[in-house]
Motif scaffolding. Structure first.
Motif, PDB file in Angstrom:
ATOM      1  N   THR A 126       0.848  -1.194   0.000  1.00  0.00           N
ATOM      2  CA  THR A 126       0.000   0.000   0.000  1.00  0.00           C
ATOM      3  C   THR A 126       0.877   1.234   0.000  1.00  0.00           C
ATOM      4  OG1 THR A 126      -1.708  -1.178   1.257  1.00  0.00           O
ATOM      5  CG2 THR A 126      -1.847   1.226   1.187  1.00  0.00           C
ATOM      6  N   ASP A 127       0.592   2.166  -0.919  1.00  0.00           N
ATOM      7  CA  ASP A 127       1.376   3.389  -1.013  1.00  0.00           C
ATOM      8  C   ASP A 127       1.033   4.335   0.132  1.00  0.00           C
ATOM      9  OD1 ASP A 127       2.541   2.487  -3.340  1.00  0.00           O
ATOM     10  OD2 ASP A 127       1.040   3.429  -4.636  1.00  0.00           O
ATOM     11  N   LEU A 128       2.049   5.026   0.630  1.00  0.00           N
ATOM     12  CA  LEU A 128       1.847   6.019   1.688  1.00  0.00           C
ATOM     13  C   LEU A 128       1.438   7.346   1.061  1.00  0.00           C
ATOM     14  CD1 LEU A 128       4.925   5.325   4.011  1.00  0.00           C
ATOM     15  CD2 LEU A 128       2.555   4.645   4.376  1.00  0.00           C
ATOM     16  N   THR A 129       0.351   7.913   1.583  1.00  0.00           N
ATOM     17  CA  THR A 129      -0.143   9.201   1.083  1.00  0.00           C
ATOM     18  C   THR A 129       0.030  10.314   2.115  1.00  0.00           C
ATOM     19  OG1 THR A 129      -2.379   8.606   1.841  1.00  0.00           O
ATOM     20  CG2 THR A 129      -1.792   8.091  -0.461  1.00  0.00           C
ATOM     21  N   THR A 130      -0.210  10.025   3.385  1.00  0.00           N
ATOM     22  CA  THR A 130      -0.079  11.041   4.446  1.00  0.00           C
ATOM     23  C   THR A 130       0.739  10.464   5.599  1.00  0.00           C
ATOM     24  OG1 THR A 130      -2.177  10.320   5.412  1.00  0.00           O
ATOM     25  CG2 THR A 130      -2.255  12.183   3.871  1.00  0.00           C
ATOM     26  N   VAL A 136       9.678   8.446  19.904  1.00  0.00           N
ATOM     27  CA  VAL A 136       9.224   8.362  21.287  1.00  0.00           C
ATOM     28  C   VAL A 136       9.848   7.131  21.910  1.00  0.00           C
ATOM     29  CG1 VAL A 136       7.234   8.193  22.820  1.00  0.00           C
ATOM     30  CG2 VAL A 136       7.050   9.508  20.711  1.00  0.00           C
ATOM     31  N   ASN A 137      10.489   7.336  23.083  1.00  0.00           N
ATOM     32  CA  ASN A 137      11.096   6.220  23.829  1.00  0.00           C
ATOM     33  C   ASN A 137      12.116   5.448  22.985  1.00  0.00           C
ATOM     34  OD1 ASN A 137       9.477   6.834  26.063  1.00  0.00           O
ATOM     35  ND2 ASN A 137       7.833   5.491  25.352  1.00  0.00           N
ATOM     36  N   GLY A 138      12.870   6.167  22.151  1.00  0.00           N
ATOM     37  CA  GLY A 138      13.920   5.535  21.377  1.00  0.00           C
ATOM     38  C   GLY A 138      13.443   4.769  20.174  1.00  0.00           C
ATOM     39  N   VAL A 139      12.169   4.909  19.766  1.00  0.00           N
ATOM     40  CA  VAL A 139      11.609   4.185  18.627  1.00  0.00           C
ATOM     41  C   VAL A 139      11.170   5.202  17.581  1.00  0.00           C
ATOM     42  CG1 VAL A 139       9.849   2.575  17.832  1.00  0.00           C
ATOM     43  CG2 VAL A 139      10.862   2.289  20.103  1.00  0.00           C
ATOM     44  N   LEU A 140      11.733   5.094  16.380  1.00  0.00           N
ATOM     45  CA  LEU A 140      11.333   5.940  15.263  1.00  0.00           C
ATOM     46  C   LEU A 140      10.231   5.218  14.502  1.00  0.00           C
ATOM     47  CD1 LEU A 140      11.753   8.452  13.462  1.00  0.00           C
ATOM     48  CD2 LEU A 140      13.456   7.117  12.189  1.00  0.00           C
ATOM     49  N   THR A 141       9.058   5.850  14.418  1.00  0.00           N
ATOM     50  CA  THR A 141       7.892   5.222  13.798  1.00  0.00           C
ATOM     51  C   THR A 141       7.372   6.113  12.686  1.00  0.00           C
ATOM     52  OG1 THR A 141       7.283   4.167  15.884  1.00  0.00           O
ATOM     53  CG2 THR A 141       5.587   4.293  14.191  1.00  0.00           C
ATOM     54  N   VAL A 142       7.142   5.519  11.520  1.00  0.00           N
ATOM     55  CA  VAL A 142       6.460   6.171  10.411  1.00  0.00           C
ATOM     56  C   VAL A 142       5.132   5.463  10.229  1.00  0.00           C
ATOM     57  CG1 VAL A 142       6.533   6.727   7.957  1.00  0.00           C
ATOM     58  CG2 VAL A 142       8.635   6.808   9.319  1.00  0.00           C
ATOM     59  N   HIS A 143       4.024   6.207  10.339  1.00  0.00           N
ATOM     60  CA  HIS A 143       2.703   5.569  10.325  1.00  0.00           C
ATOM     61  C   HIS A 143       1.750   6.371   9.465  1.00  0.00           C
ATOM     62  CE1 HIS A 143       1.346   8.708  13.121  1.00  0.00           C
ATOM     63  NE2 HIS A 143       2.499   8.525  13.742  1.00  0.00           N
ATOM     64  N   GLN A 144       0.650   5.722   9.149  1.00  0.00           N
ATOM     65  CA  GLN A 144      -0.416   6.347   8.377  1.00  0.00           C
ATOM     66  C   GLN A 144      -1.741   5.837   8.893  1.00  0.00           C
ATOM     67  OE1 GLN A 144      -0.335   7.115   3.922  1.00  0.00           O
ATOM     68  NE2 GLN A 144      -1.735   5.361   3.960  1.00  0.00           N
ATOM     69  N   GLY A 145      -2.692   6.730   9.118  1.00  0.00           N
ATOM     70  CA  GLY A 145      -3.998   6.375   9.655  1.00  0.00           C
ATOM     71  C   GLY A 145      -4.368   7.274  10.805  1.00  0.00           C
ATOM     72  N   ASN A 146      -5.672   7.455  11.019  1.00  0.00           N
ATOM     73  CA  ASN A 146      -6.154   8.382  12.039  1.00  0.00           C
ATOM     74  C   ASN A 146      -6.613   7.680  13.301  1.00  0.00           C
ATOM     75  OD1 ASN A 146      -5.772  10.581  10.270  1.00  0.00           O
ATOM     76  ND2 ASN A 146      -7.760  10.183   9.301  1.00  0.00           N
ATOM     77  N   VAL A 148      -6.391   4.971  16.722  1.00  0.00           N
ATOM     78  CA  VAL A 148      -5.405   4.725  17.777  1.00  0.00           C
ATOM     79  C   VAL A 148      -4.358   3.738  17.295  1.00  0.00           C
ATOM     80  CG1 VAL A 148      -5.107   3.908  20.131  1.00  0.00           C
ATOM     81  CG2 VAL A 148      -7.128   5.235  19.527  1.00  0.00           C
ATOM     82  N   LEU A 149      -4.787   2.696  16.582  1.00  0.00           N
ATOM     83  CA  LEU A 149      -3.870   1.753  15.952  1.00  0.00           C
ATOM     84  C   LEU A 149      -3.766   2.128  14.490  1.00  0.00           C
ATOM     85  CD1 LEU A 149      -5.114  -1.591  17.546  1.00  0.00           C
ATOM     86  CD2 LEU A 149      -3.169  -0.200  18.233  1.00  0.00           C
ATOM     87  N   PRO A 150      -2.582   2.525  14.013  1.00  0.00           N
ATOM     88  CA  PRO A 150      -2.459   2.987  12.622  1.00  0.00           C
ATOM     89  C   PRO A 150      -2.722   1.854  11.638  1.00  0.00           C
ATOM     90  CG  PRO A 150      -0.306   2.755  13.644  1.00  0.00           C
ATOM     91  CD  PRO A 150      -1.303   2.552  14.738  1.00  0.00           C
ATOM     92  N   GLU A 151      -3.158   2.255  10.427  1.00  0.00           N
ATOM     93  CA  GLU A 151      -3.413   1.273   9.385  1.00  0.00           C
ATOM     94  C   GLU A 151      -2.112   0.690   8.847  1.00  0.00           C
ATOM     95  OE1 GLU A 151      -5.627   3.409   6.510  1.00  0.00           O
ATOM     96  OE2 GLU A 151      -7.326   3.826   7.845  1.00  0.00           O
ATOM     97  N   LEU A 152      -1.113   1.543   8.701  1.00  0.00           N
ATOM     98  CA  LEU A 152       0.207   1.121   8.231  1.00  0.00           C
ATOM     99  C   LEU A 152       1.253   1.764   9.118  1.00  0.00           C
ATOM    100  CD1 LEU A 152      -0.221   1.606   4.372  1.00  0.00           C
ATOM    101  CD2 LEU A 152      -0.124  -0.584   5.552  1.00  0.00           C
ATOM    102  N   SER A 153       2.297   1.037   9.447  1.00  0.00           N
ATOM    103  CA  SER A 153       3.392   1.617  10.230  1.00  0.00           C
ATOM    104  C   SER A 153       4.627   0.758  10.100  1.00  0.00           C
ATOM    105  CB  SER A 153       3.007   1.751  11.713  1.00  0.00           C
ATOM    106  OG  SER A 153       2.925   0.481  12.324  1.00  0.00           O
ATOM    107  N   VAL A 154       5.762   1.420  10.232  1.00  0.00           N
ATOM    108  CA  VAL A 154       7.036   0.737  10.305  1.00  0.00           C
ATOM    109  C   VAL A 154       7.823   1.406  11.419  1.00  0.00           C
ATOM    110  CG1 VAL A 154       8.025   2.213   8.501  1.00  0.00           C
ATOM    111  CG2 VAL A 154       9.111   0.030   9.053  1.00  0.00           C
TER     112      VAL A 154
END
Length: 509
Positions: A126-130, A136-146, A148-154
């Motif tokens: 799935t392509d990332l659009t937004t 936070v706490n030493g974890v770099l997270t890239v996510h997408q979705g509005n 509480v649990l994002p639809e996509l994240s790494v």
């Protein structure tokens, strides 16, 4: 366990059957009777010495095989009755080999096209659009979705503290490196509520750089190629926030359900309640979020520019436009700056120069019920509550163990007295004179014998004029009084009785 039972049972049955066939061939009997179960039962009974042991071995093998099959059926039924629980699915492996996509020219071309542009990529097909990034706490997270649990994240488990990053920091990871940070790739399958996560320990390629931007974030660039089956990747420039706030069109999403959102709303509200420059710092101490009820509470500590501090509590509620402070819910007030500690007044030295003269013990009657410290001529001090006063003695109630004891102190032995408020009295003259009266003409020059001398050191019972009795050891008879020692707890207490107050005294043993 069930599998092993089946293997052992079948092996025993086959071995026993082969042995029966060999015995039958050697004795000239029919081989078919021993191949079919139960068919050769009569032959075995007639030739038990030749076939008995092998027949029992085959029966035991068949029994073990049936037991193993039964256990396998029970295990199957139990596992089949366990309902599938909804929740997050996590999968991963310690040894992941790099996929061809990681080293392909396609991945290299994607990295070249995305370099210097806003963050983009593809996660699990799935392509990332937004996309949004947080550290936070030493974890770099890239996510997408509005949600509480994002639809996509790494998520990259960097173990980098945001406070420790003071300058540009980079990280390079090659596909063949084994000691690389873990990468968690999460996605929410269609029709499901909870995401699935794959843990990748190595086999990926990463080029990451982070630099401080402002107190609330970092600017960075990333090139990440993952070895999953969907050819996931990230590339481009991004801004990472150090909180869990969600942004829409560059503005904070006040409708996102998270304690950081409530804290941000409370801070923004407090900034509008004070003139500019009055608040020096707003420290959020506690956030309570009740997502189901659509309400929350924030406790903050405000530091003013003049050094004063105050604590405020604000109630928040979920509205159609997001979280907002409930009108009239703010409580708390200003706390003045701490005053310097008051220096205690110096204690005045003890001595006759700072003490009031005391000629009559009855002057202490107004102090009945207060705590006094009595110092005797011998240097001994007693501290207790004054209960009674007479012209020649006073009574103190002392705390002994778990109880109290009352003692009488002879005025002739008192040197000084002191109270807790600092007042002191110096006994000027004894209330009872120890000087014997002058001898009259005709008196016997030999002093009369003091009464009760014969009972010294014995256990006696004393009866006084008020009808009270007391038992103890007679310690001394002198100065117009007796000293009675009474055991209390692990020690003893001395009681004094004036001779004129004693009605009778007798030995008890």
């Amino acid at each position: 366990m069930a599998d092993w039972l089946v293997v052992v049972g079948v092996s025993m049955a086959v071995m026993a059957t082969v042995g029966l066939i060999r015995q039958a061939a050697w004795r000239g009997h029919s081989l078919v009777l021993f191949i079919l179960p139960v068919a050769g039962l009569q032959q075995v009974q007639e030739n038990w010495e030749a076939y008995g042991r092998l027949a029992l071995l085959r029966v035991a093998g068949l029994a073990i095989t049936l037991a193993g099959l039964g256990l396998m059926y029970v295990d199957y039924r139990e596992n089949a009755t366990i309902p599938s629980m909804p929740g997050q699915v996590v999968s991963g492996a310690a040894n992941i080999t790099s996929s061809p996509f990681v080293r392909s020219s396609e991945a290299a071309l994607l990295m070249a096209r995305g370099e210097g542009h806003p963050l983009s990529g593809r996660l699990h097909g799935t392509d990332l659009t937004t996309p949004q990034a947080t550290l936070v706490n030493g974890v770099l997270t890239v996510h997408q979705g509005n949600g509480v649990l994002p639809e996509l994240s790494v998520s990259l488990l960097l173990n980098w503290s945001a406070e420790a990053i003071r300058e540009r920091r980079t990280l390079l990871v090659s596909p063949w490196e084994e000691q690389a940070p873990e990468v968690h790739l999460s996605w929410t399958p269609a029709g499901q509520q909870y995401p699935e996560t794959r843990i990748i320990s190595n086999g990926y390629r990463l080029d990451l750089a982070l630099a401080p931007r402002d107190p609330g974030g970092f600017s960075g660039t990333i090139q990440l190629v993952l070895p999953d089956e969907k050819n996931s990747y990230l590339v481009g420039d991004f801004t990472a926030r150090t909180n869990h706030l969600r942004y829409r069109n560059g503005k904070v999403d006040a409708a996102f359900d998270h304690p950081d959102t409530l804290a941000w709303v409370a801070e923004q509200y407090l900034q509008t309640q004070f003139p500019a420059g009055v608040l020096q710092n707003v420290d959020v101490e506690n956030v309570i979020l009740r997502r189901a009820a659509g309400e929350g509470r924030v406790e903050v500590r405000l530091i003013r520019s003049d050094g004063a501090s105050e604590r405020r509590q604000l109630g928040l509620e979920k509205t159609p436009v997001g979280w907002a402070v409930t009108p009239g819910s703010m409580t708390g007030g200003r706390q003045p700056p701490p005053e310097p500690p008051v220096q205690p007044e110096p204690v005045k030295p003890r001595g006759p120069a700072t003490s009031e003269p005391l000629t009559d013990l009855l002057a202490l009657a107004p102090l009945t019920g207060t705590e006094l410290t009595v110092r005797e001529s011998s240097g001994r001090e007693r501290t207790g509550v004054l209960t009674r006063v007479a012209s020649d003695r006073l009574w103190l109630r002392l705390a002994l163990g778990a109880g109290n004891a009352e003692i009488a102190v002879d005025g002739a032995h008192i040197d000084s007295l002191g109270s807790r408020d600092g007042r002191r009295w110096q006994v000027a003259t004894p209330t009872i004179s120890d000087t014997p009266p002058p001898a009259r003409p005709g008196d016997d020059p030999v002093a009369p014998e003091t009464p009760y001398q014969a009972l010294l050191g014995r256990q006696v019972r004393v009866t006084t004029g008020d009808g009270k009795t007391q038992e103890g050891r007679l310690q001394a008879v002198e100065g117009g009084r007796i000293t009675l020692t009474v055991p209390v707890g692990a020690g003893t207490v001395e009681y004094f009785h004036a001779l004129p107050d004693i009605v009778s005294m007798e030995a008890v043993r």
